[in-house]
Design a protein around this motif. Sequence first.
Motif, PDB file in Angstrom:
ATOM      1  N   GLY A  66     -56.648  -1.893  13.151  1.00 19.02           N
ATOM      2  CA  GLY A  66     -57.790  -1.146  13.673  1.00 19.02           C
ATOM      3  C   GLY A  66     -57.431   0.051  14.539  1.00 19.02           C
ATOM      4  N   LEU A  67     -56.269   0.657  14.280  1.00 18.42           N
ATOM      5  CA  LEU A  67     -55.851   1.843  15.028  1.00 18.42           C
ATOM      6  C   LEU A  67     -55.885   3.059  14.104  1.00 18.42           C
ATOM      7  N   PRO A  68     -56.023   4.258  14.663  1.00 15.86           N
ATOM      8  CA  PRO A  68     -56.117   5.454  13.818  1.00 15.86           C
ATOM      9  C   PRO A  68     -54.832   5.700  13.011  1.00 15.86           C
ATOM     10  N   ASN A  69     -55.010   6.133  11.754  1.00 15.08           N
ATOM     11  CA  ASN A  69     -53.883   6.275  10.832  1.00 15.08           C
ATOM     12  C   ASN A  69     -52.936   7.425  11.168  1.00 15.08           C
ATOM     13  N   GLY A  70     -53.309   8.331  12.047  1.00 18.37           N
ATOM     14  CA  GLY A  70     -52.454   9.452  12.406  1.00 18.37           C
ATOM     15  C   GLY A  70     -51.694   9.256  13.703  1.00 18.37           C
ATOM     16  N   LEU A  71     -51.676   8.046  14.207  1.00 18.08           N
ATOM     17  CA  LEU A  71     -51.063   7.751  15.499  1.00 18.08           C
ATOM     18  C   LEU A  71     -49.536   7.864  15.477  1.00 18.08           C
ATOM     19  N   LEU A  72     -48.930   7.680  14.314  1.00 22.39           N
ATOM     20  CA  LEU A  72     -47.466   7.727  14.197  1.00 22.39           C
ATOM     21  C   LEU A  72     -47.042   8.781  13.177  1.00 22.39           C
ATOM     22  N   PRO A  73     -47.130  10.049  13.535  1.00 22.28           N
ATOM     23  CA  PRO A  73     -46.757  11.120  12.584  1.00 22.28           C
ATOM     24  C   PRO A  73     -45.238  11.334  12.549  1.00 22.28           C
ATOM     25  N   LEU A  74     -44.524  10.354  12.041  1.00 23.07           N
ATOM     26  CA  LEU A  74     -43.063  10.399  12.042  1.00 23.07           C
ATOM     27  C   LEU A  74     -42.540  11.099  10.791  1.00 23.07           C
ATOM     28  N   LYS A  75     -41.293  11.554  10.874  1.00 29.87           N
ATOM     29  CA  LYS A  75     -40.646  12.236   9.753  1.00 29.87           C
ATOM     30  C   LYS A  75     -39.326  11.543   9.451  1.00 29.87           C
ATOM     31  N   ASP A  76     -38.968  11.526   8.186  1.00 28.90           N
ATOM     32  CA  ASP A  76     -37.682  10.966   7.758  1.00 28.90           C
ATOM     33  C   ASP A  76     -37.454   9.553   8.281  1.00 28.90           C
ATOM     34  N   ILE A  77     -38.422   8.672   8.035  1.00 29.15           N
ATOM     35  CA  ILE A  77     -38.283   7.280   8.470  1.00 29.15           C
ATOM     36  C   ILE A  77     -37.255   6.601   7.567  1.00 29.15           C
ATOM     37  N   GLU A  78     -36.280   5.969   8.181  1.00 26.11           N
ATOM     38  CA  GLU A  78     -35.233   5.282   7.428  1.00 26.11           C
ATOM     39  C   GLU A  78     -35.566   3.812   7.206  1.00 26.11           C
ATOM     40  N   GLU A  79     -36.220   3.196   8.215  1.00 29.18           N
ATOM     41  CA  GLU A  79     -36.512   1.765   8.133  1.00 29.18           C
ATOM     42  C   GLU A  79     -37.716   1.434   9.002  1.00 29.18           C
ATOM     43  N   CYS A  80     -38.511   0.498   8.525  1.00 27.99           N
ATOM     44  CA  CYS A  80     -39.588  -0.037   9.358  1.00 27.99           C
ATOM     45  C   CYS A  80     -39.677  -1.532   9.078  1.00 27.99           C
ATOM     46  N   GLY A  81     -40.178  -2.257  10.043  1.00 22.57           N
ATOM     47  CA  GLY A  81     -40.285  -3.696   9.881  1.00 22.57           C
ATOM     48  C   GLY A  81     -41.420  -4.276  10.702  1.00 22.57           C
ATOM     49  N   TYR A  82     -41.872  -5.443  10.262  1.00 30.21           N
ATOM     50  CA  TYR A  82     -43.003  -6.105  10.917  1.00 30.21           C
ATOM     51  C   TYR A  82     -42.761  -7.606  10.882  1.00 30.21           C
ATOM     52  N   TRP A 107     -41.128  -2.290  14.306  1.00 32.74           N
ATOM     53  CA  TRP A 107     -40.193  -1.229  14.639  1.00 32.74           C
ATOM     54  C   TRP A 107     -40.170  -0.177  13.543  1.00 32.74           C
ATOM     55  N   LEU A 108     -39.861   1.040  13.950  1.00 38.34           N
ATOM     56  CA  LEU A 108     -39.690   2.161  13.030  1.00 38.34           C
ATOM     57  C   LEU A 108     -38.440   2.909  13.452  1.00 38.34           C
ATOM     58  N   ARG A 109     -37.605   3.244  12.487  1.00 36.37           N
ATOM     59  CA  ARG A 109     -36.402   4.035  12.773  1.00 36.37           C
ATOM     60  C   ARG A 109     -36.478   5.310  11.948  1.00 36.37           C
ATOM     61  N   GLN A 110     -36.307   6.433  12.640  1.00 33.83           N
ATOM     62  CA  GLN A 110     -36.272   7.713  11.943  1.00 33.83           C
ATOM     63  C   GLN A 110     -34.937   8.391  12.228  1.00 33.83           C
ATOM     64  N   LYS A 111     -34.615   9.402  11.441  1.00 27.49           N
ATOM     65  CA  LYS A 111     -33.299  10.030  11.559  1.00 27.49           C
ATOM     66  C   LYS A 111     -33.075  10.671  12.916  1.00 27.49           C
ATOM     67  N   LYS A 112     -34.098  11.310  13.477  1.00 23.91           N
ATOM     68  CA  LYS A 112     -33.946  11.969  14.777  1.00 23.91           C
ATOM     69  C   LYS A 112     -35.284  11.998  15.495  1.00 23.91           C
ATOM     70  N   THR A 113     -35.261  12.377  16.754  1.00 24.28           N
ATOM     71  CA  THR A 113     -36.484  12.491  17.555  1.00 24.28           C
ATOM     72  C   THR A 113     -37.440  13.483  16.898  1.00 24.28           C
ATOM     73  N   THR A 114     -38.715  13.133  16.890  1.00 24.04           N
ATOM     74  CA  THR A 114     -39.752  13.997  16.330  1.00 24.04           C
ATOM     75  C   THR A 114     -40.761  14.324  17.415  1.00 24.04           C
ATOM     76  N   ASN A 115     -41.095  15.593  17.555  1.00 23.75           N
ATOM     77  CA  ASN A 115     -42.166  16.008  18.456  1.00 23.75           C
ATOM     78  C   ASN A 115     -43.368  16.400  17.611  1.00 23.75           C
ATOM     79  N   HIS A 116     -44.552  16.002  18.068  1.00 25.15           N
ATOM     80  CA  HIS A 116     -45.784  16.302  17.329  1.00 25.15           C
ATOM     81  C   HIS A 116     -46.877  16.708  18.313  1.00 25.15           C
ATOM     82  N   LYS A 117     -47.569  17.790  17.995  1.00 22.06           N
ATOM     83  CA  LYS A 117     -48.694  18.201  18.829  1.00 22.06           C
ATOM     84  C   LYS A 117     -49.987  17.780  18.148  1.00 22.06           C
ATOM     85  N   PHE A 118     -50.773  16.981  18.864  1.00 19.77           N
ATOM     86  CA  PHE A 118     -52.093  16.589  18.381  1.00 19.77           C
ATOM     87  C   PHE A 118     -53.031  17.731  18.734  1.00 19.77           C
TER      88      PHE A 118
END
Length: 170
Positions: free
Chosen positions: A33-49, A57-68
């Motif tokens: 029930g959370l908004p679908n744009g909450l995690l605008p990540l790039k180059d995700i290598e792995e995620c798990g639940y 957890w989510l792992r991406q190649k490098k830090t991502t900055n995003h402006k809402f």
Amino acid sequence: MSLVTAEIKAKSEVYKGDELCQEKSKLLLKEVGLPNGLLPLKDIEECGYERESGFVWLRQKKTTNHKFEKIGKLVSYAPEITAYVEVGKIKKLTGVKTKELLVWITLSEIFVDDPPTGNITFKTPAGLFRTFPVSAFEIEEPVKEVNNEEHKDKEVKQVASSSAVEVQEV
């Protein structure tokens, strides 16, 4: 040091690759029930639940900055993001910071009141918080076009099958 241990991975749904992880992270956000744009990540290598505890957890190649753009806030997502999720809430969040004036502030909790049209609140470990409309974090899903010929064929088959049922009943 990573919070994702081999023991946690063994009990979890684990996905690899950007495309699959993008899909799964949006699906998880929708599921809780959370908004679908909450995690605008790039180059995700792995995620798990890990469903039992709600650990994600989510792992991406490098830090991502995003402006809402709708709220004018800059958010930084570390290479590893972890949290515990439940319906309408993210707790014990790590790896996410927001910029307030000239200072980066760590976020630790996110929750939605009155989903899906209500507000979303972001809390820091110190208890400070900010609230915004949920709509500021929604991404419009692309609408899949239906081929008119296929649609007409389906209508004709449905009409044909319903008339066949009527004939059998008479």
